[in-house]
Enzyme design. Structure first.
Site, short mmCIF file in Angstrom:
data_model
loop_
_atom_site.label_atom_id
_atom_site.label_comp_id
_atom_site.label_asym_id
_atom_site.label_seq_id
_atom_site.Cartn_x
_atom_site.Cartn_y
_atom_site.Cartn_z
N LYS A 1 0.92 -1.10 0.05
CA LYS A 1 -0.15 0.06 -0.01
C LYS A 1 1.05 1.20 -0.01
O LYS A 1 1.72 1.30 0.79
CB LYS A 1 -0.86 -0.14 1.24
CG LYS A 1 -2.18 0.65 1.28
CD LYS A 1 -2.98 0.30 2.38
CE LYS A 1 -4.31 1.16 2.29
NZ LYS A 1 -4.85 0.82 3.89
O1 G3P Z 1 -7.51 1.84 5.51
C1 G3P Z 1 -7.84 3.17 5.66
C2 G3P Z 1 -9.39 3.86 5.90
O2 G3P Z 1 -10.30 2.56 5.51
C3 G3P Z 1 -9.65 4.55 7.27
O3 G3P Z 1 -10.78 4.77 7.62
O4 G3P Z 1 -12.55 5.34 9.12
O5 G3P Z 1 -9.83 6.10 9.59
O6 G3P Z 1 -11.07 6.99 7.74
P1 G3P Z 1 -11.21 6.06 8.57
#
Ligand code: G3P
Length: 227
Positions: free
Chosen positions: A97
């Protein structure tokens, strides 16, 4: 005589778990419905473990996962490529990633050219998704929830990317990320992201419906009365 019924699931909607918590992955995986995992530095920190440690266990314990995202954290292309190379030998599902930056996309091109799976993350626009596709990304991760947080319709970005990719026959897969609700997950599939990565809670919430709960209670009561 026995008839075997084959159910082909390869082109169905895919569910990835957005967590580095092995216990939660184990529990959800028991349903047989999980296709992969995505991690990021925040999720690794929350797990209290190191990334190589988590990635190694995921590869060994869940050999059927098609993709396990491990994120590099570095400033230069060389460092990103080296970190990526250090993870890829853990298994063929390992997906490196990388951030959607000039350096990240150079590293993406380099790793993709060597046949390594890549996932360009922190995607917030169709423009970024075009650059990632041209860099050979296997996956792009638009962050739906964080776009919504900033008053931009995250699902519209997913739809733009998916339409553009379809129009030009781009093979890069869309992983709809930053998903905080069942609604956003389902709408991501509707808008052309075959893969949605979600926190385990959202996965479990997918089973829930008030009418299922009520209906079940009523059937149980009626069953009891009929006995
Ligand atoms: O994997 C990264 C992403 O899904 C993070 O989500 O909820 O931290 O914006 P969030």
């Amino acid at each position: 005589h026995c008839t075997r019924i084959m159910i082909y699931t390869h082109n169905l909607m895919k569910i990835y778990l957005d967590t580095a918590d092995i216990e939660e992955i184990r529990a959800a995986n028991e349903t047989g419905l999980i296709d992969g995992v995505t991690t990021n530095p925040t999720l690794i920190l929350r797990s209290g473990r190191t990334l190589p440690d988590v990635a190694k266990q995921l590869v060994e314990e869940f050999p059927h996962f098609e993709s396990i995202s491990t994120e590099v954290v570095a400033d230069t292309v060389e460092e990103m490529v080296n970190q990526g190379l250090s993870y890829k030998d853990l298994g063929s599902a390992i997906t490196i990633k990388l951030p959607c930056t000039v350096e990240g996309l150079k590293a993406c091109k380099n790793l993709s050219n060597s046949g390594i799976k890549t996932n360009v993350t922190l995607i917030f626009s169709a423009a970024q998704a075009v650059l990632a596709a041209k860099s050979g990304a296997t996956y792009v991760s638009p962050f739906v929830g964080r776009l919504d947080d900033n008053s931009v319709a995250g699902l519209e970005v997913v739809r733009s990317i998916s339409e553009l990719y379809r129009m030009y026959g781009v093979e890069t897969n869309i992983i709809s990320a930053s998903i905080r609700s069942v609604h956003r997950a389902v709408r991501s599939w509707y808008n052309g992201a075959r893969i949605v990565t979600m926190p385990p809670k959202v996965f479990w919430d997918m089973y829930e419906h008030i009418l299922t709960k009520d209906g079940l209670e009523r059937f149980q009561q009626d069953w009891n009365m009929s006995q």
